[in-house]
Design an enzyme around this catalytic site. Structure first.
Site, PDB file in Angstrom:
ATOM      1  N   SER A   1      -5.121   1.502   0.273  1.00 35.57           N
ATOM      2  CA  SER A   1      -4.620   2.782  -0.243  1.00 35.57           C
ATOM      3  C   SER A   1      -5.231   3.131  -1.595  1.00 35.57           C
ATOM      4  CB  SER A   1      -3.100   2.740  -0.389  1.00 35.57           C
ATOM      5  OG  SER A   1      -2.500   2.498   0.848  1.00 35.57           O
TER       6      SER A   1
ATOM      7  N   HIS B   1     -17.151   3.723   9.030  1.00 35.88           N
ATOM      8  CA  HIS B   1     -17.449   4.882   8.169  1.00 35.88           C
ATOM      9  C   HIS B   1     -18.965   4.986   8.052  1.00 35.88           C
ATOM     10  CE1 HIS B   1     -17.429   7.733   4.882  1.00 35.88           C
ATOM     11  NE2 HIS B   1     -16.108   7.832   4.989  1.00 35.88           N
TER      12      HIS B   1
ATOM     13  N   ARG C   1     -16.858  11.342  12.718  1.00 34.89           N
ATOM     14  CA  ARG C   1     -17.321  10.143  12.031  1.00 34.89           C
ATOM     15  C   ARG C   1     -18.106   9.183  12.928  1.00 34.89           C
ATOM     16  NH1 ARG C   1     -12.734   7.936   8.023  1.00 34.89           N
ATOM     17  NH2 ARG C   1     -13.181   9.827   6.851  1.00 34.89           N
TER      18      ARG C   1
ATOM     19  N   ARG D   1     -10.084   8.345  14.380  1.00 36.93           N
ATOM     20  CA  ARG D   1      -9.208   9.012  13.403  1.00 36.93           C
ATOM     21  C   ARG D   1      -9.928  10.150  12.707  1.00 36.93           C
ATOM     22  NH1 ARG D   1      -8.293   8.145   7.641  1.00 36.93           N
ATOM     23  NH2 ARG D   1      -9.975   6.632   7.792  1.00 36.93           N
TER      24      ARG D   1
ATOM     25  N   GLU E   1     -13.159  18.327   5.092  1.00 35.27           N
ATOM     26  CA  GLU E   1     -13.840  17.095   5.498  1.00 35.27           C
ATOM     27  C   GLU E   1     -14.284  17.240   6.942  1.00 35.27           C
ATOM     28  OE1 GLU E   1     -12.179  13.579   2.586  1.00 35.27           O
ATOM     29  OE2 GLU E   1     -11.220  13.795   4.514  1.00 35.27           O
TER      30      GLU E   1
ATOM     31  N   GLY F   1      -8.969  12.083   0.325  1.00 32.94           N
ATOM     32  CA  GLY F   1      -7.702  12.768   0.118  1.00 32.94           C
ATOM     33  C   GLY F   1      -6.707  12.545   1.223  1.00 32.94           C
TER      34      GLY F   1
ATOM     35  N   GLY G   1       0.847  -1.196   0.000  1.00 36.15           N
ATOM     36  CA  GLY G   1       0.000   0.000   0.000  1.00 36.15           C
ATOM     37  C   GLY G   1       0.883   1.247   0.000  1.00 36.15           C
TER      38      GLY G   1
ATOM     39  N   HIS H   1     -14.264   0.408   8.624  1.00 41.73           N
ATOM     40  CA  HIS H   1     -13.495   1.175   7.640  1.00 41.73           C
ATOM     41  C   HIS H   1     -12.010   1.266   7.977  1.00 41.73           C
ATOM     42  CE1 HIS H   1     -12.771   4.252   4.651  1.00 41.73           C
ATOM     43  NE2 HIS H   1     -12.354   5.123   5.569  1.00 41.73           N
TER      44      HIS H   1
HETATM   45  P1  FAD Z   1      -2.860  -0.936   2.552  1.00 42.22           P
HETATM   46  O1  FAD Z   1      -2.936   0.126   1.552  1.00 42.22           O
HETATM   47  O2  FAD Z   1      -4.123  -1.597   2.934  1.00 42.22           O
HETATM   48  O3  FAD Z   1      -1.855  -2.029   2.034  1.00 42.22           O
HETATM   49  C1  FAD Z   1      -1.668  -3.232   2.742  1.00 42.22           C
HETATM   50  C2  FAD Z   1      -0.889  -4.184   1.873  1.00 42.22           C
HETATM   51  O4  FAD Z   1      -0.456  -5.303   2.636  1.00 42.22           O
HETATM   52  C3  FAD Z   1      -1.670  -4.770   0.711  1.00 42.22           C
HETATM   53  O5  FAD Z   1      -0.837  -4.718  -0.391  1.00 42.22           O
HETATM   54  C4  FAD Z   1      -1.920  -6.220   1.127  1.00 42.22           C
HETATM   55  O6  FAD Z   1      -2.061  -7.108   0.052  1.00 42.22           O
HETATM   56  C5  FAD Z   1      -0.650  -6.495   1.892  1.00 42.22           C
HETATM   57  N1  FAD Z   1      -0.724  -7.621   2.834  1.00 42.22           N
HETATM   58  C6  FAD Z   1      -1.604  -7.789   3.852  1.00 42.22           C
HETATM   59  N2  FAD Z   1      -1.318  -8.922   4.515  1.00 42.22           N
HETATM   60  C7  FAD Z   1      -0.245  -9.483   3.898  1.00 42.22           C
HETATM   61  C8  FAD Z   1       0.504 -10.671   4.093  1.00 42.22           C
HETATM   62  N3  FAD Z   1       0.212 -11.531   5.073  1.00 42.22           N
HETATM   63  N4  FAD Z   1       1.527 -10.941   3.260  1.00 42.22           N
HETATM   64  C9  FAD Z   1       1.831 -10.105   2.229  1.00 42.22           C
HETATM   65  N5  FAD Z   1       1.151  -8.958   1.995  1.00 42.22           N
HETATM   66  C10 FAD Z   1       0.134  -8.651   2.817  1.00 42.22           C
HETATM   67  N6  FAD Z   1      -7.402   7.443   4.316  1.00 42.22           N
HETATM   68  C11 FAD Z   1      -7.115   8.733   4.059  1.00 42.22           C
HETATM   69  O7  FAD Z   1      -6.206   9.296   4.678  1.00 42.22           O
HETATM   70  N7  FAD Z   1      -7.818   9.409   3.107  1.00 42.22           N
HETATM   71  C12 FAD Z   1      -8.829   8.849   2.397  1.00 42.22           C
HETATM   72  O8  FAD Z   1      -9.430   9.487   1.544  1.00 42.22           O
HETATM   73  C13 FAD Z   1      -9.156   7.496   2.664  1.00 42.22           C
HETATM   74  N8  FAD Z   1     -10.166   6.892   1.999  1.00 42.22           N
HETATM   75  C14 FAD Z   1     -10.364   5.560   2.190  1.00 42.22           C
HETATM   76  C15 FAD Z   1     -11.311   4.908   1.411  1.00 42.22           C
HETATM   77  C16 FAD Z   1     -11.487   3.545   1.531  1.00 42.22           C
HETATM   78  C17 FAD Z   1     -12.519   2.843   0.706  1.00 42.22           C
HETATM   79  C18 FAD Z   1     -10.703   2.813   2.465  1.00 42.22           C
HETATM   80  C19 FAD Z   1     -10.887   1.342   2.621  1.00 42.22           C
HETATM   81  C20 FAD Z   1      -9.781   3.468   3.256  1.00 42.22           C
HETATM   82  C21 FAD Z   1      -9.597   4.835   3.124  1.00 42.22           C
HETATM   83  N9  FAD Z   1      -8.650   5.503   3.881  1.00 42.22           N
HETATM   84  C22 FAD Z   1      -8.390   6.814   3.636  1.00 42.22           C
HETATM   85  C23 FAD Z   1      -7.765   4.778   4.785  1.00 42.22           C
HETATM   86  C24 FAD Z   1      -6.425   4.553   4.083  1.00 42.22           C
HETATM   87  O9  FAD Z   1      -6.653   4.309   2.723  1.00 42.22           O
HETATM   88  C25 FAD Z   1      -5.672   3.393   4.665  1.00 42.22           C
HETATM   89  O10 FAD Z   1      -5.619   3.460   6.044  1.00 42.22           O
HETATM   90  C26 FAD Z   1      -4.249   3.391   4.138  1.00 42.22           C
HETATM   91  O11 FAD Z   1      -4.284   3.463   2.739  1.00 42.22           O
HETATM   92  C27 FAD Z   1      -3.534   2.162   4.602  1.00 42.22           C
HETATM   93  O12 FAD Z   1      -2.351   2.046   3.864  1.00 42.22           O
HETATM   94  P2  FAD Z   1      -1.341   0.892   4.217  1.00 42.22           P
HETATM   95  O13 FAD Z   1      -0.210   1.046   3.275  1.00 42.22           O
HETATM   96  O14 FAD Z   1      -1.079   0.859   5.652  1.00 42.22           O
HETATM   97  O15 FAD Z   1      -2.169  -0.444   3.898  1.00 42.22           O
HETATM   98  C1  SIN Z   2     -13.561   9.386   2.888  1.00 43.60           C
HETATM   99  O1  SIN Z   2     -13.227   9.793   1.771  1.00 43.60           O
HETATM  100  O2  SIN Z   2     -14.646   9.583   3.430  1.00 43.60           O
HETATM  101  C2  SIN Z   2     -12.593   8.567   3.616  1.00 43.60           C
HETATM  102  C3  SIN Z   2     -11.563   9.434   4.138  1.00 43.60           C
HETATM  103  C4  SIN Z   2     -10.808   8.705   5.185  1.00 43.60           C
HETATM  104  O3  SIN Z   2     -11.076   7.538   5.459  1.00 43.60           O
HETATM  105  O4  SIN Z   2      -9.934   9.351   5.753  1.00 43.60           O
END
Ligand code: FAD
Ligand code: SIN
Length: 538
Positions: free
Chosen positions: A47, A239, A290, A386, A121, A53, A14, A351
């Site tokens: 992600s 959410h 939220r 959050r 937001e 945003g 991510g 969420h």
């Molecule tokens: P992720 O992006 O979830 O990546 C995790 C990775 O780990 C993935 O590639 C997965 O395959 C891998 N993985 C998991 N377990 C294993 C394993 N055992 N072995 C190998 N690989 C593994 N946040 C904001 O700040 N702004 C927003 O607008 C926003 N909108 C959102 C909308 C949605 C629909 C969602 C679901 C979340 C949103 N969030 C938002 C939250 C934010 O997107 C996430 O918290 C953030 O992107 C997490 O990033 P990360 O890199 O920690 O994990």
């Molecule tokens: C959203 O766009 O409502 C999600 C934003 C976030 O999870 O921070």
């Protein structure tokens, strides 16, 4: 079993994992290279789905904003359970890291005059959120980072490879990770003195979630199996406005999000009778925190026995809506929702996870050589809830910081392993894999029990019910460590996280932030103000 070694192993692709790989490549000496492991395709993650945003505190170009104001908003949303120093650190470093993303080629949306476009937001006191591609923010960031990672000579990527065990030595230091390749049904031991959990969230532990299928709490399970400390496990964010399952026909694996930014741009919530209701719950109405909005919707749905409420987008105007929210427009079109009626059916969904693997200021877990960043980590930024769009910011600032920390280490020291590591490997080399045929049924049982009993509104009886179901599932699945399928490991991991979440929720008997106990003693009404004030004096 194949054996290999890397200077740095990052589990997860991510925003946190990919940005760390790119930052480490620039800052660290990595003779043995950097490995990014990912369970599915490179971009299947939370992600890539982010819409609203990323918080960007940039007073130099957004003069109404400043670090103090962002700190205040973050701590208010977190009800004062935040760690003030990390909030300050992340806020102060926001501008520098966002500028680095821009230098790496991430294109945030701009206004007509060419300056960056900041949006508002819920629970933010001013517009400070940058977005990209309208509401394709996560996709734009993820695609750019993935492109750069794929181009890099010093970063190797293993797709469709699941980390199933951390390899710890007799002194409990992490010496590597064991990977399972489900297509080949083979294991590979990868040795490294810097193993980073960037595995994202836990949404799939719940029946209704915005998180993709990969979000099965693997990082939490890996860390706790290895004995690392986890913290704040009761704090799951729901959410308020996912596209309601009632509009999606067959039960979806995850529910598409209808971003909070839609309310930020003026949309109103209506109940089943098409009447507005948020003002009776909070003075900020649709822009309340939220958890308040999620509980208000939950309450309206319970009262009317309806499966959803509605988001009325008419105040935004259809043409403006389509331009500003192309991703949500596509999601609605795919679900055959007629946007010209102005109404989108929405309901809450799991969420985001505020809890996680406990890390210090250097992103070090309580296990030597093991680090955590992004949603899997518990840095102390979020406290009990959050603030919107703080998560992507946490991913990139903490990745940036960790790259600095790793640059101070000799990552090419010999990668040693002892009888502790060997004993773990022997577990997997033996023929002890647990084959469970009912994985799907057990997963559904677990998810339903968690949604009903450890969800938006919790009680002691409900949480005890959830624990009973978890114990039953452990019994039926002959809960073991070694499985013969990816689904088996995901079930194992979800059970571990579900139990930790439920136990933490049982032991916190008051309601605070996203953790709401219907059977709780009321806290004094101004508790968050008291705590916020006292923390800001520090
Ligand atoms: P992720 O992006 O979830 O990546 C995790 C990775 O780990 C993935 O590639 C997965 O395959 C891998 N993985 C998991 N377990 C294993 C394993 N055992 N072995 C190998 N690989 C593994 N946040 C904001 O700040 N702004 C927003 O607008 C926003 N909108 C959102 C909308 C949605 C629909 C969602 C679901 C979340 C949103 N969030 C938002 C939250 C934010 O997107 C996430 O918290 C953030 O992107 C997490 O990033 P990360 O890199 O920690 O994990
Ligand atoms: C959203 O766009 O409502 C999600 C934003 C976030 O999870 O921070």
């Amino acid at each position: 079993m194949k054996h290999s070694k890397y200077s740095i192993v990052i589990i997860g692709s991510g925003a946190a994992g990919l940005y760390l790989a790119l930052s480490a490549q620039r800052k660290c000496r990595t003779k043995d290279g950097i490995l990014v492991l990912t369970k599915s395709g490179l971009d299947e993650c939370n992600s890539a789905l982010a819409q609203g945003g990323i918080v960007s505190v940039m007073p130099e170009i957004n003069p109404r904003d400043n670090v103090t104001s962002h700190i205040m908003d973050t701590i208010k949303a977190g009800c004062g359970l935040n760690d003030f120093n990390i909030v300050k650190f992340i806020s102060e470093n926001s501008s520098c890291v966002i500028n680095d993303l821009i230098d790496l080629g991430v294109e945030f949306d701009k206004k007509e005059d060419g300056s960056l476009s900041f949006t508002l937001e819920a629970a933010h006191s001013m517009p400070r959120i940058l977005h990209a591609g309208g509401d394709y923010t996560g996709r734009v960031i993820e695609d750019r980072l993935a492109h750069l990672v794929k181009k890099s000579d010093s970063i190797e990527v293993y797709e469709n490879s699941m980390a199933v065990e951390l390899l710890c030595d007799n002194k409990k230091a992490c010496r590597g990770v064991l990977i399972y390749n489900p297509a080949l049904d083979t294991y590979e031991a990868v040795y490294s003195n810097a193993v980073i959990l960037a595995t994202g969230g836990i949404g799939q532990v719940y029946e209704y979630t915005t998180n993709p299928v990969v979000a099965t709490a693997d990082g939490i399970a890996l860390a706790s199996l290895a004995g690392a400390e986890v913290s704040d496990m009761e704090f799951v964010q729901f959410h308020p406005t996912a596209l309601s399952a009632s509009a999606l026909g067959e039960k979806p694996k995850n529910m598409p999000l209808v971003s909070e930014a839609v309310r930020g741009e003026g949309a109103k919530l209506l109940n089943a009778d098409k009447k507005p209701f948020m003002e009776k719950y909070h003075p900020k109405a649709e822009l309340a925190p939220r958890d308040v909005v999620a509980r208000a919707i939950f309450n309206e749905m319970e009262t009317a026995q309806s499966r959803n409420v509605f988001l009325d987008i008419t105040p935004i105007g259809l043409e403006r809506f389509k331009k500003r929210f192309p991703a949500i427009t596509n999601i609605c079109n795919e679900a055959n929702i007629d946007l010209s009626t102005g109404l989108i059916p929405v309901s809450p969904a799991a969420h985001y996870f505020m809890g996680g693997v406990k890390v210090n200021f250097n992103m070090e877990t309580t296990i030597e050589n093991l680090y955590a960043i992004g949603e899997v980590s518990r840095t102390g930024l979020h406290g009990a809830n959050r603030l919107a769009s703080n998560s992507l910011l946490e991913c990139v600032v903490c990745a940036y910081k960790l790259a600095d920390v790793l640059s101070q280490r000799n990552l090419d020291a010999p990668k040693s392993f002892d009888s502790g590591v060997k004993a773990t490997l022997e577990m997997y080399e033996g023929n002890f894999a647990n084959e469970i045929l009912e994985t799907g049924i057990l997963r559904r049982m677990l998810k339903k029990a968690m949604w009903q009993n450890a969800g938006i509104v919790r009680t002691k009886d409900g949480l005890n019910n959830a624990l009973r179901v978890i114990e039953d599932i452990k019994l039926i699945s002959k809960h073991s460590r070694v499985y013969s399928t990816q689904e088996g490991y995901e079930l194992r991991n979800s059970i571990i996280a579900a139990q930790l979440i439920t136990e933490a929720a049982l032991s916190r008997e008051n309601s605070i932030g996203a953790h709401f106990r219907e059977d709780a003693q009321e806290l004094p009404k101004n508790i968050s103000d008291i705590k916020t004030a006292s923390m800001l004096r520090m």
